[in-house]
Design a protein around this motif. Structure first.
Motif, mmCIF file in Angstrom:
data_model
loop_
_atom_site.group_PDB
_atom_site.id
_atom_site.type_symbol
_atom_site.label_atom_id
_atom_site.label_comp_id
_atom_site.label_asym_id
_atom_site.label_seq_id
_atom_site.Cartn_x
_atom_site.Cartn_y
_atom_site.Cartn_z
ATOM 1 N N GLU A 153 0.805 -1.220 0.000
ATOM 2 C CA GLU A 153 0.000 0.000 0.000
ATOM 3 C C GLU A 153 0.844 1.279 0.000
ATOM 4 O O GLU A 153 0.309 2.380 -0.170
ATOM 5 N N GLY A 154 2.140 1.159 0.225
ATOM 6 C CA GLY A 154 2.998 2.330 0.321
ATOM 7 C C GLY A 154 3.167 2.841 1.740
ATOM 8 O O GLY A 154 3.827 3.867 1.964
ATOM 9 N N PHE A 155 2.608 2.147 2.722
ATOM 10 C CA PHE A 155 2.697 2.604 4.112
ATOM 11 C C PHE A 155 4.131 2.563 4.634
ATOM 12 O O PHE A 155 4.538 3.410 5.427
ATOM 13 N N ALA A 156 4.896 1.542 4.222
ATOM 14 C CA ALA A 156 6.240 1.366 4.781
ATOM 15 C C ALA A 156 7.134 2.552 4.452
ATOM 16 O O ALA A 156 7.872 3.038 5.311
ATOM 17 N N ALA A 157 7.081 3.044 3.213
ATOM 18 C CA ALA A 157 7.911 4.186 2.837
ATOM 19 C C ALA A 157 7.499 5.435 3.613
ATOM 20 O O ALA A 157 8.351 6.218 4.063
ATOM 21 N N ARG A 158 6.197 5.628 3.796
ATOM 22 C CA ARG A 158 5.731 6.776 4.580
ATOM 23 C C ARG A 158 6.161 6.645 6.039
ATOM 24 O O ARG A 158 6.580 7.624 6.666
ATOM 25 N N ALA A 159 6.081 5.442 6.572
ATOM 26 C CA ALA A 159 6.502 5.209 7.956
ATOM 27 C C ALA A 159 7.997 5.460 8.111
ATOM 28 O O ALA A 159 8.445 6.015 9.120
ATOM 29 N N ALA A 160 8.776 5.058 7.126
ATOM 30 C CA ALA A 160 10.224 5.274 7.184
ATOM 31 C C ALA A 160 10.543 6.765 7.250
ATOM 32 O O ALA A 160 11.409 7.192 8.034
ATOM 33 N N ALA A 161 9.856 7.567 6.438
ATOM 34 C CA ALA A 161 10.088 9.010 6.454
ATOM 35 C C ALA A 161 9.720 9.603 7.811
ATOM 36 O O ALA A 161 10.427 10.486 8.332
ATOM 37 N N THR A 162 8.628 9.121 8.402
ATOM 38 C CA THR A 162 8.218 9.616 9.714
ATOM 39 C C THR A 162 9.237 9.244 10.778
ATOM 40 O O THR A 162 9.627 10.074 11.619
ATOM 41 N N LEU A 163 9.700 8.000 10.761
ATOM 42 C CA LEU A 163 10.683 7.565 11.750
ATOM 43 C C LEU A 163 11.996 8.332 11.603
ATOM 44 O O LEU A 163 12.627 8.709 12.596
#
Length: 535
Positions: free
Chosen positions: A71-81
Motif C-alpha cells: 500500500e505504500g505505508f512502509a515508505a511513509r513510515a520510514a520518512a516519519t521515523l
C-alpha cells in the motif's frame, strides 16, 4: 519521497537466529496485520507512529525493517521515523509478498509469538487440563474447586465462568496459596482461549503449588461450545493483600526465584538498569509488572507499567525490538521472577531488579509516553465548534481520527470517522464525505488529531483546525454526542476482531480459532526462528 534501503528475508532471518537486535515492524492497521505477517513482525500502525515510537523503540539507532502489503505505508513510515530521529531504517524487500516469495512463513491473528509459545509449552510439558464439561460437573457437585481467570479484569467482566475470580496472569503464583489454602482444593485456570490458561496453570505447577492444578481446556470458547452458561459483568477480584503474609509469600517467592534462575534470568540493580537505558549500543526496556493500580500509586522513574500476564501475552507489542534487554521490577519477589522466567524461555534477554525499595517508587500516575511536539495548528474550543455547527450552511466537516471503537461509542454529531493512514493519494476514503469549506480534526484526547490536521490540509487544500481537548473535552462540556456505526469514511480495519471476544461469536469462528492454535507448533517448526525452550 526519499528512497530508503531494503533488507532481504535472509538478512532478517539471520538477525533473528543470531539474537541481534532488530525491529521488524508491520505498519499496516491491525486487521490486515492479523491476516498474515511474519512471526516476529510487531504491529506498528503508520497512523500512530508519533505517539508510539519513542516508547516502543527507545534506541534511535536500532535496526528497523518496515513492511506493508504493497500500500505504500512502509515508505511513509520510514520518512516519519527518520524525522523522529531514527537513523537505521530500511524497508523489507518486496514487503509481505517478498517475504512469502522468499519462503518465509506467515502467521494469522495477533500476539502470535506468545500464543505459539503457549502451545509449545503445552506440547513440551503436557500441562494438565480439564474439559468444560468436567469443570462444570465439579462446580455442580460442590467439590472443593476454585476457578481463577487469568485475563485482564476488563476482559473478565465481559464474560466469565460462573463463580470464577479475576486473578490476572502474573498474580496467580503470588495469590493462589491464599485463594486455595486447603491443598485438597482443585485450582482451575482459564482465559478466553488457550494461551493464558496454559501459561497460568503451568506457572502454578512450576511454582510447586501443593493443590491439584488444571487449565480449563479451550477457555471460555470451550465453555461456550459445550453449551454452558457464562456470567457477565462480574466483579470478583482477588484481595490485594492475598498472598502477602509470610506463610504464603515465602514459598511463592522461593519458587519464583528458583524458576527464574533455571531459565537463565539475570540480576541487575536499579542504578545499573538506569545506565543501561542510556546505552547507545543496546535497547533496554524497563517494565513494572505489578497491577495498574499499584503502578499508578508509585513506580520507579523510567519504568513503564506492564502487568506480567499481559507482558507474556503481548510481548511483541510491549517490546518489539527482538534481541533487546528486558528489565522487570516488582515489590514482592514473585511477579517479576515468574514473568521473567517465561520471557527467558521465549528467548529474551531478561533481568530482574531485587533492590527496589518503597522509597524508589517516587513517580505516580499512569505512564506518560514521550512524544514529539505536535505541529502548530489552529484550534477551536468545544463551545465555539458547537456554536458553528449549529449555524446553517456552516460548511465545516468534522473528521474523527480516534479508534473506530471510540467513534462508535461516542462522537460529535455529524463527525466522520477516518483512518489517518488513508490520508494520501491512492485512497478515496474522503470521497463520500460532504464538500467542506473547512475541516476540524478530532480524536478522543487531542493526541493524534494535531498530527493528522496538516495531512488533511495538504490533501484537500482547505483550512483545518483541531478541537481543543478532543472529544473528551466536548463530552466534559456537556455537549451532545452520537453513537453507532455511522459516517464511517474508512473501513473499520484499525482493530482485528478476536474470535473469542464478545458474546455473539459464531461457533464456526470459535472452532476455527482453536484449530489455528492447535497448528501453531507445526508452524513454529517450519519458521525455525523462535528459539523457544521449556525448563
Amino acid at each position: 519521497m526519499k528512497s530508503f534501503p531494503t533488507r532481504s528475508y535472509p538478512f532478517v532471518r539471520e538477525a533473528l537466529l543470531a539474537r541481534r537486535e532488530i525491529a521488524l515492524l508491520d505498519v499496516r492497521e491491525e486487521d490486515p496485520h492479523a491476516q498474515a505477517h511474519p512471526l516476529f513482525a510487531a504491529n506498528f500502525p503508520l497512523a500512530r507512529i508519533e505517539l508510539d515510537a519513542w516508547t516502543r523503540l527507545p534506541r534511535r539507532d536500532v535496526p528497523i525493517v518496515l513492511l506493508d502489503g504493497g500500500e505504500g505505508f512502509a515508505a511513509r513510515a520510514a520518512a516519519t521515523l527518520e524525522a523522529l530521529g531514527y537513523t537505521n531504517v530500511a524497508l523489507l524487500d518486496g514487503g509481505l509478498q517478498g517475504w512469502i516469495a522468499a519462503g518465509g512463513e506467515v502467521f494469522r491473528d495477533v500476539n502470535v509469538p506468545s500464543k505459539a509459545f503457549g502451545e509449545f509449552v503445552e506440547a513440551e510439558r503436557h500441562t494438565p487440563s480439564l474439559s468444560a464439561e468436567a469443570v462444570d460437573a465439579l462446580l455442580a457437585s460442590k467439590e472443593h474447586v476454585v476457578v481463577l481467570d487469568a485475563r485482564r479484569f476488563d476482559e473478565y467482566q465481559t464474560m466469565n465462568i460462573p463463580g470464577s475470580i479475576s486473578v490476572p496472569g502474573a498474580e496467580l503464583v503470588l495469590r493462589a496459596r491464599a485463594l486455595a489454602p486447603d491443598p485438597a482444593t482443585r485450582v482451575i485456570v482459564n482465559c478466553a482461549g488457550r494461551t493464558r490458561s496454559i501459561i497460568g496453570a503451568q506457572s502454578l505447577v512450576n511454582a510447586r503449588l501443593p493443590n491439584p492444578v488444571a487449565a480449563l481446556r479451550n477457555g471460555t470458547i470451550g465453555w461456550t461450545l459445550a453449551g454452558q452458561t457464562l456470567e457477565h459483568g462480574s466483579a470478583r477480584q482477588f484481595d490485594p493483600q492475598a498472598g502477602r503474609d509470610t506463610a504464603t509469600l515465602e514459598p511463592s517467592r522461593e519458587a519464583a526465584r528458583a524458576l527464574a534462575e533455571r531459565a537463565g534470568v539475570g540480576r541487575v540493580t536499579l542504578e545499573e538498569a538506569a545506565r543501561w537505558a542510556g546505552d547507545a549500543a543496546r535497547t533496554t526496556y524497563r517494565f513494572d509488572v505489578r497491577s495498574p493500580a499499584e503502578y499508578e500509586r508509585g513506580h520507579a522513574p523510567g519504568f513503564r507499567g506492564a502487568p506480567g500476564g499481559q507482558l507474556v501475552q503481548e510481548t511483541e507489542m510491549f517490546a518489539p525490538v527482538r534481541g533487546a534487554r528486558i528489565v522487570l521490577l516488582d515489590d514482592d519477589g514473585v511477579r517479576a521472577n515468574m514473568t521473567a522466567s517465561w520471557l527467558a524461555q521465549m528467548n529474551a534477554d531478561v533481568y530482574v531488579i531485587d533492590d527496589a525499595r518503597p522509597a524508589d517508587l517516587v513517580e505516580t500516575g499512569a505512564w506518560r509516553a514521550p512524544a514529539p511536539a505536535a505541529p502548530h495548528v489552529a484550534s477551536i474550543a468545544p463551545e465555539a465548534l458547537a456554536a458553528r455547527l449549529a449555524q446553517a450552511d456552516h460548511g465545516t466537516v468534522v473528521l474523527d481520527f480516534t479508534s473506530s471503537a471510540n467513534h462508535v461509542k461516542a462522537h460529535i454529531p455529524g463527525a466522520w470517522w477516518t483512518l489517518r493512514s488513508h490520508l494520501a493519494a491512492g485512497f478515496d476514503d474522503l470521497r463520500g464525505v460532504p464538500d467542506a469549506k473547512s475541516y476540524v480534526a478530532v480524536c478522543m484526547t487531542n493526541a493524534l488529531a494535531p498530527f493528522a490536521a496538516p495531512e488533511v490540509a495538504a490533501l484537500t487544500g482547505k483550512p483545518v483546525e483541531v478541537l481543543e481537548g478532543g472529544t473528551s473535552a466536548w463530552i466534559r462540556a456537556g455537549l451532545p454526542v452520537e453513537s453507532g456505526e455511522i459516517r464511517l469514511a474508512s473501513p473499520r480495519i484499525d482493530r482485528y476482531r478476536r474470535p473469542y471476544e464478545g458474546t455473539d461469536n459464531a461457533r464456526e469462528a470459535m472452532n476455527a480459532y482453536l484449530e489455528w492454535e492447535y497448528g501453531l507448533v507445526a508452524q513454529l517448526g517450519r519458521d525455525g526462528t523462535h528459539g523457544f525452550f521449556v525448563i
